[in-house]
Enzyme design. Structure first.
Site, PDB file in Angstrom:
ATOM      1  CG  ASN A   1      -1.745  -1.280   1.295  1.00 57.63           C
ATOM      2  OD1 ASN A   1      -1.446  -2.136   2.130  1.00 57.63           O
ATOM      3  ND2 ASN A   1      -2.696  -1.465   0.407  1.00 57.63           N
TER       4      ASN A   1
ATOM      5  CB  ILE B   1       0.431   6.255   2.512  1.00 61.01           C
ATOM      6  CG1 ILE B   1       1.862   6.534   2.955  1.00 61.01           C
ATOM      7  CG2 ILE B   1      -0.218   5.181   3.381  1.00 61.01           C
ATOM      8  CD1 ILE B   1       1.954   7.279   4.278  1.00 61.01           C
ATOM      9  CB  CYS B   2      -3.112   3.137  -0.862  1.00 66.23           C
ATOM     10  SG  CYS B   2      -4.827   2.813  -1.223  1.00 66.23           S
ATOM     11  CG  LEU B   3      -4.415   4.841   5.919  1.00 66.45           C
ATOM     12  CD1 LEU B   3      -4.536   3.357   6.221  1.00 66.45           C
ATOM     13  CD2 LEU B   3      -3.399   5.469   6.874  1.00 66.45           C
TER      14      LEU B   3
END
Lengths: 137, 149
Positions: B78, B85-87
């Site tokens: 991620n 950041i993939c959040l």
């Protein structure tokens, strides 16, 4: 106003560049997609129509150092071109083009490419004799 | 430049009562811009690593989420090559009730529980799905190589 730090500014520019800007006559992206410092970029300008630059594709290198965007990027042409603001080695002379000479923090790589393309089409530059197509510095 | 009280309070608390394994220090010349370190959680392939990040509070904060990026190279499904950041809470699941502290705790939690079904680094996610032990080994190697304390 919040001052956007260099890296987050460049991330914004990268995302915009990845989506493609305007009519596609200018584009830019990271030279190395691994470059976590986002310092070295490639740019492309499609020569404006009805000028000697028509149908030509100009490649450029763009360097955003630590001082960017407080200071302007350094730009040089990879493709040979004859323009009053481009030195004999391909380097763009910052003092000779408005957007770089009067740089402001909110200006972007896109602004620089678009202005240079506009200059190519100006009455003074549109008919300048050009090096053979496809030659590089 | 006047700084919203909320940001001042958060900054103070980050200094006086830091979350375990996390530091966040504002830059002297830009109080909305933080130098961050996050320790890799125990029991994860990132354990023993100290990861550097940068965090910026945009003008709209807290109505808009902070912007966060890893500066240390990390092999995680991620997190991409540029440290993005993939959040969800950094995007559509952001709520003004969240804070810098909760965001960084979530980032730390993401290191413990990668989510290869919502990848940003698609090649890493593929590796995590097809060969978890092999992928975790690379994550460990990168932690040693790039995030050593």
């Amino acid at each position: 106003m919040a001052v956007v730090p260099r890296n987050f500014r460049l991330l914004e520019e990268l995302e915009k560049g990845e989506k493609g800007i305007g009519d596609g006559s200018c584009s830019y992206g990271l030279e190395d997609s691994d470059d976590i410092t986002m310092s070295y970029w490639n740019g492309t300008i499609i020569g404006p129509g009805h000028t000697v630059h028509e149908n030509r594709i100009y490649s450029l290198k763009i360097h955003c150092d630590e001082a960017y965007p407080d200071s302007p990027p350094r730009i040089s042409f990879v493709s040979r071109v004859n323009l009053p603001f481009v030195a004999a080695n391909g380097q763009v002379e910052a003092g000779k083009i408005g957007v770089l000479a009067h740089w402001r923090r909110n200006y972007t790589i896109e602004n620089v490419l678009v202005e240079m393309r506009k200059e190519m089409a100006s009455p003074n530059n549109r008919k300048l004799p050009q090096p053979s197509e496809g030659s590089t510095y | 430049m006047s700084l919203p009280k909320r940001i001042l309070k958060e900054t103070e608390r980050l200094r006086n009562d830091p979350a375990p394994g996390i530091t966040a220090v504002p830059h002297e010349d830009n109080v909305r811009y933080f130098d961050v370190t996050v320790e890799g959680p125990d029991g994860s392939p990132f354990a023993g690593g100290n990861f550097h990040l940068e965090l910026f509070l945009p003008e709209e904060y807290p109505m808009a989420p902070p912007k966060v990026r890893f500066l240390t190279k990390i092999y995680h499904p991620n997190i991409d090559k540029l440290g993005r950041i993939c959040l969800d809470i950094l995007k559509d699941k952001w709520s003004p009730a969240l804070q810098i502290r909760t965001v960084l705790l979530s980032v730390q939690a993401l290191l413990s529980s990668p989510n290869p079904d919502d990848p940003l680094a698609t090649d890493v996610a593929k590796h995590y799905k097809e060969d978890l032990p092999g992928a975790q080994e690379i994550s460990r190697e990168w932690t040693e190589k790039f995030a050593a304390k």
